[in-house]
Design a protein around this motif. Structure first.
Motif, PDB file in Angstrom:
ATOM      1  N   ALA A  86      15.278   5.493   3.425  1.00  0.00           N
ATOM      2  CA  ALA A  86      14.850   5.742   4.551  1.00  0.00           C
ATOM      3  C   ALA A  86      16.010   5.423   5.472  1.00  0.00           C
ATOM      4  O   ALA A  86      16.031   6.563   6.423  1.00  0.00           O
ATOM      5  CB  ALA A  86      13.197   5.328   4.576  1.00  0.00           C
ATOM      6  N   THR A  87      15.974   5.195   5.029  1.00  0.00           N
ATOM      7  CA  THR A  87      16.919   4.132   6.117  1.00  0.00           C
ATOM      8  C   THR A  87      18.859   5.349   6.303  1.00  0.00           C
ATOM      9  O   THR A  87      18.864   6.058   7.211  1.00  0.00           O
ATOM     10  CB  THR A  87      17.982   3.114   5.929  1.00  0.00           C
ATOM     11  N   LEU A  88      18.769   5.173   4.624  1.00  0.00           N
ATOM     12  CA  LEU A  88      20.469   6.651   4.799  1.00  0.00           C
ATOM     13  C   LEU A  88      19.580   8.135   5.288  1.00  0.00           C
ATOM     14  O   LEU A  88      20.180   8.803   6.266  1.00  0.00           O
ATOM     15  CB  LEU A  88      20.766   6.754   3.880  1.00  0.00           C
ATOM     16  N   GLY A  89      18.265   8.038   4.807  1.00  0.00           N
ATOM     17  CA  GLY A  89      17.879   9.547   5.634  1.00  0.00           C
ATOM     18  C   GLY A  89      17.204  10.014   6.946  1.00  0.00           C
ATOM     19  O   GLY A  89      18.313  11.028   7.292  1.00  0.00           O
ATOM     20  N   GLU A  90      17.709   8.459   8.138  1.00  0.00           N
ATOM     21  CA  GLU A  90      17.397   8.696   9.541  1.00  0.00           C
ATOM     22  C   GLU A  90      18.588   9.027   9.927  1.00  0.00           C
ATOM     23  O   GLU A  90      18.726   9.292  10.951  1.00  0.00           O
ATOM     24  CB  GLU A  90      16.472   7.354   9.829  1.00  0.00           C
ATOM     25  N   PHE A  91      19.700   7.835   9.008  1.00  0.00           N
ATOM     26  CA  PHE A  91      20.854   7.385   9.785  1.00  0.00           C
ATOM     27  C   PHE A  91      22.562   8.291   9.146  1.00  0.00           C
ATOM     28  O   PHE A  91      23.525   7.925   9.756  1.00  0.00           O
ATOM     29  CB  PHE A  91      21.074   5.899   9.949  1.00  0.00           C
ATOM     30  N   GLY A  93       0.567  -0.876   0.020  1.00  0.00           N
ATOM     31  CA  GLY A  93       0.157  -0.588  -0.571  1.00  0.00           C
ATOM     32  C   GLY A  93       0.954   1.497   0.006  1.00  0.00           C
ATOM     33  O   GLY A  93       0.878   2.288  -1.067  1.00  0.00           O
ATOM     34  N   LEU A  94       1.923   1.005   0.890  1.00  0.00           N
ATOM     35  CA  LEU A  94       2.955   2.444   0.382  1.00  0.00           C
ATOM     36  C   LEU A  94       3.181   2.299  -0.354  1.00  0.00           C
ATOM     37  O   LEU A  94       3.913   3.274  -1.158  1.00  0.00           O
ATOM     38  CB  LEU A  94       3.544   2.149   2.229  1.00  0.00           C
ATOM     39  N   ALA A 139       4.961   8.778   3.901  1.00  0.00           N
ATOM     40  CA  ALA A 139       4.712   7.791   5.232  1.00  0.00           C
ATOM     41  C   ALA A 139       4.292   7.680   6.465  1.00  0.00           C
ATOM     42  O   ALA A 139       3.145   6.894   6.859  1.00  0.00           O
ATOM     43  CB  ALA A 139       6.085   6.881   5.138  1.00  0.00           C
ATOM     44  N   LEU A 140       4.421   9.228   7.209  1.00  0.00           N
ATOM     45  CA  LEU A 140       4.179   8.969   8.453  1.00  0.00           C
ATOM     46  C   LEU A 140       2.509   9.662   7.960  1.00  0.00           C
ATOM     47  O   LEU A 140       1.692   9.178   8.825  1.00  0.00           O
ATOM     48  CB  LEU A 140       4.678  10.739   8.609  1.00  0.00           C
ATOM     49  N   GLY A 141       2.143  10.354   6.909  1.00  0.00           N
ATOM     50  CA  GLY A 141       0.672  10.788   6.413  1.00  0.00           C
ATOM     51  C   GLY A 141       0.222   8.486   6.678  1.00  0.00           C
ATOM     52  O   GLY A 141      -0.978   8.825   7.106  1.00  0.00           O
ATOM     53  N   TYR A 142       0.622   7.660   5.884  1.00  0.00           N
ATOM     54  CA  TYR A 142      -0.234   7.113   5.809  1.00  0.00           C
ATOM     55  C   TYR A 142      -0.631   5.586   7.506  1.00  0.00           C
ATOM     56  O   TYR A 142      -1.728   4.972   6.659  1.00  0.00           O
ATOM     57  CB  TYR A 142       0.905   6.206   5.066  1.00  0.00           C
ATOM     58  N   ALA A 143       0.842   5.830   7.305  1.00  0.00           N
ATOM     59  CA  ALA A 143       1.038   5.033   8.744  1.00  0.00           C
ATOM     60  C   ALA A 143       0.018   6.065   9.861  1.00  0.00           C
ATOM     61  O   ALA A 143      -0.367   5.220  11.087  1.00  0.00           O
ATOM     62  CB  ALA A 143       2.353   5.041   9.181  1.00  0.00           C
ATOM     63  N   GLU A 144      -0.468   7.117   9.828  1.00  0.00           N
ATOM     64  CA  GLU A 144      -1.867   7.604  10.362  1.00  0.00           C
ATOM     65  C   GLU A 144      -2.815   6.703  10.353  1.00  0.00           C
ATOM     66  O   GLU A 144      -3.610   6.743  10.649  1.00  0.00           O
ATOM     67  CB  GLU A 144      -1.618   8.846  10.736  1.00  0.00           C
ATOM     68  N   ARG A 145      -3.031   6.752   8.695  1.00  0.00           N
ATOM     69  CA  ARG A 145      -4.497   6.481   8.323  1.00  0.00           C
ATOM     70  C   ARG A 145      -4.736   4.859   8.635  1.00  0.00           C
ATOM     71  O   ARG A 145      -5.523   4.969   8.851  1.00  0.00           O
ATOM     72  CB  ARG A 145      -3.980   6.690   7.080  1.00  0.00           C
ATOM     73  N   LEU A 146      -3.229   4.541   8.962  1.00  0.00           N
ATOM     74  CA  LEU A 146      -3.211   2.640   9.264  1.00  0.00           C
ATOM     75  C   LEU A 146      -3.844   2.774   9.899  1.00  0.00           C
ATOM     76  O   LEU A 146      -4.823   1.482  10.478  1.00  0.00           O
ATOM     77  CB  LEU A 146      -2.333   2.761   8.998  1.00  0.00           C
ATOM     78  N   THR A 147      -3.677   3.323  11.141  1.00  0.00           N
ATOM     79  CA  THR A 147      -4.166   3.440  12.330  1.00  0.00           C
ATOM     80  C   THR A 147      -5.414   4.116  12.938  1.00  0.00           C
ATOM     81  O   THR A 147      -5.588   4.211  14.294  1.00  0.00           O
ATOM     82  CB  THR A 147      -2.809   3.361  13.507  1.00  0.00           C
ATOM     83  N   LYS A 187      15.908  15.519  -1.562  1.00  0.00           N
ATOM     84  CA  LYS A 187      14.774  16.080  -1.800  1.00  0.00           C
ATOM     85  C   LYS A 187      13.941  14.852  -1.548  1.00  0.00           C
ATOM     86  O   LYS A 187      12.310  15.445  -1.075  1.00  0.00           O
ATOM     87  CB  LYS A 187      14.806  17.019  -2.599  1.00  0.00           C
ATOM     88  N   VAL A 188      14.172  13.527  -2.126  1.00  0.00           N
ATOM     89  CA  VAL A 188      13.280  12.551  -2.279  1.00  0.00           C
ATOM     90  C   VAL A 188      12.604  11.956  -0.706  1.00  0.00           C
ATOM     91  O   VAL A 188      11.535  11.648  -0.511  1.00  0.00           O
ATOM     92  CB  VAL A 188      13.888  11.695  -2.762  1.00  0.00           C
ATOM     93  N   TYR A 189      13.723  11.763   0.172  1.00  0.00           N
ATOM     94  CA  TYR A 189      13.852  11.576   1.458  1.00  0.00           C
ATOM     95  C   TYR A 189      12.436  12.467   1.980  1.00  0.00           C
ATOM     96  O   TYR A 189      11.825  12.443   2.217  1.00  0.00           O
ATOM     97  CB  TYR A 189      14.521  11.295   2.495  1.00  0.00           C
ATOM     98  N   ALA A 190      12.829  14.181   1.782  1.00  0.00           N
ATOM     99  CA  ALA A 190      12.063  15.456   2.257  1.00  0.00           C
ATOM    100  C   ALA A 190      10.413  14.683   1.988  1.00  0.00           C
ATOM    101  O   ALA A 190       9.853  15.587   2.515  1.00  0.00           O
ATOM    102  CB  ALA A 190      12.894  15.917   2.223  1.00  0.00           C
ATOM    103  N   GLY A 191      10.268  14.550   0.663  1.00  0.00           N
ATOM    104  CA  GLY A 191       9.018  14.137  -0.332  1.00  0.00           C
ATOM    105  C   GLY A 191       8.718  13.038   0.768  1.00  0.00           C
ATOM    106  O   GLY A 191       7.413  12.894   0.544  1.00  0.00           O
ATOM    107  N   ILE A 192       8.887  12.033   0.677  1.00  0.00           N
ATOM    108  CA  ILE A 192       8.451  10.594   0.994  1.00  0.00           C
ATOM    109  C   ILE A 192       7.697  10.945   2.844  1.00  0.00           C
ATOM    110  O   ILE A 192       7.438   9.495   3.140  1.00  0.00           O
ATOM    111  CB  ILE A 192       9.799   9.197   1.754  1.00  0.00           C
TER     112      ILE A 192
END
Length: 175
Positions: free
Chosen positions: A65-70, A45-46, A133-141, A124-129
């Motif tokens: 996502a991993t490189l964006g975070e770490f 879905g994501l 992703a956070l919105g999808y997780a919010e809608r999922l729950t 820039k892609v990470y900032a767009g994703i």
């Protein structure tokens, strides 16, 4: 007037299912199978969202996502963190490098590995994703009570820890 049920009609499947002993494995109630199906459905879905928006697949998304975070990591570390096989990581990194989203820098201390990091375009892609992703997780729950979400988080953490322990144990083989 007959009301239509929104519940799936399992009577055909139940009729086709052969009688079985009580200890037979039934996938629809087997927790590891159900968790895998849930993870796959959520991931797909994501993936549909970031594939349409950014033209990347699941492995590429995990790396970004991993490189964006770490920040900077080796491909081995990215694979270990995201639980991806090294060949899948290698292919995804090559694709991201080709698109100018990831750059590779040699490790001066160990020439067998390289450090990966996001390029400005990758950031820039990470900032767009991220908001997607956070919105999808919010809608999922959505609709789950706060207490249920806390319980779910606790159970996921416990199952993850227990799975790691079981993974280290030798397999039981009864022949």
């Amino acid at each position: 007037m007959k009301l239509m049920s929104t519940e799936p009609d399992n009577t055909d499947a139940e009729r086709r299912r052969a009688p079985s002993p009580p200890d037979m494995l039934r996938l629809d109630s087997f927790l590891p199978y159900r968790l895998n199906v849930l993870a796959q459905v959520v991931s797909e879905g994501l993936a549909r969202i970031y594939s349409q928006r950014f033209g990347i697949g699941i492995p590429e998304w995990r790396i970004i996502a991993t490189l964006g975070e770490f920040g900077q990591m080796t491909a081995r570390d990215v694979g270990a963190h995201s639980r991806m096989h090294k060949t899948k990581v290698s292919r995804a990194v090559a694709s991201l490098e080709e698109r100018g989203l990831v750059e590779r820098r040699a490790n001066e201390e160990d020439r067998r590995e390289a450090f990966l990091s996001l390029t400005p375009a990758g950031l820039k892609v990470y900032a767009g994703i991220t908001p997607l992703a956070l919105g999808y997780a919010e809608r999922l729950t959505e609709g789950l009570a706060a207490e249920d979400l806390e319980t779910l988080e606790r159970i996921i953490a416990q199952l993850t820890e227990r799975s790691g322990i079981l993974q280290q144990e030798p397999p039981e083989i009864d022949l």
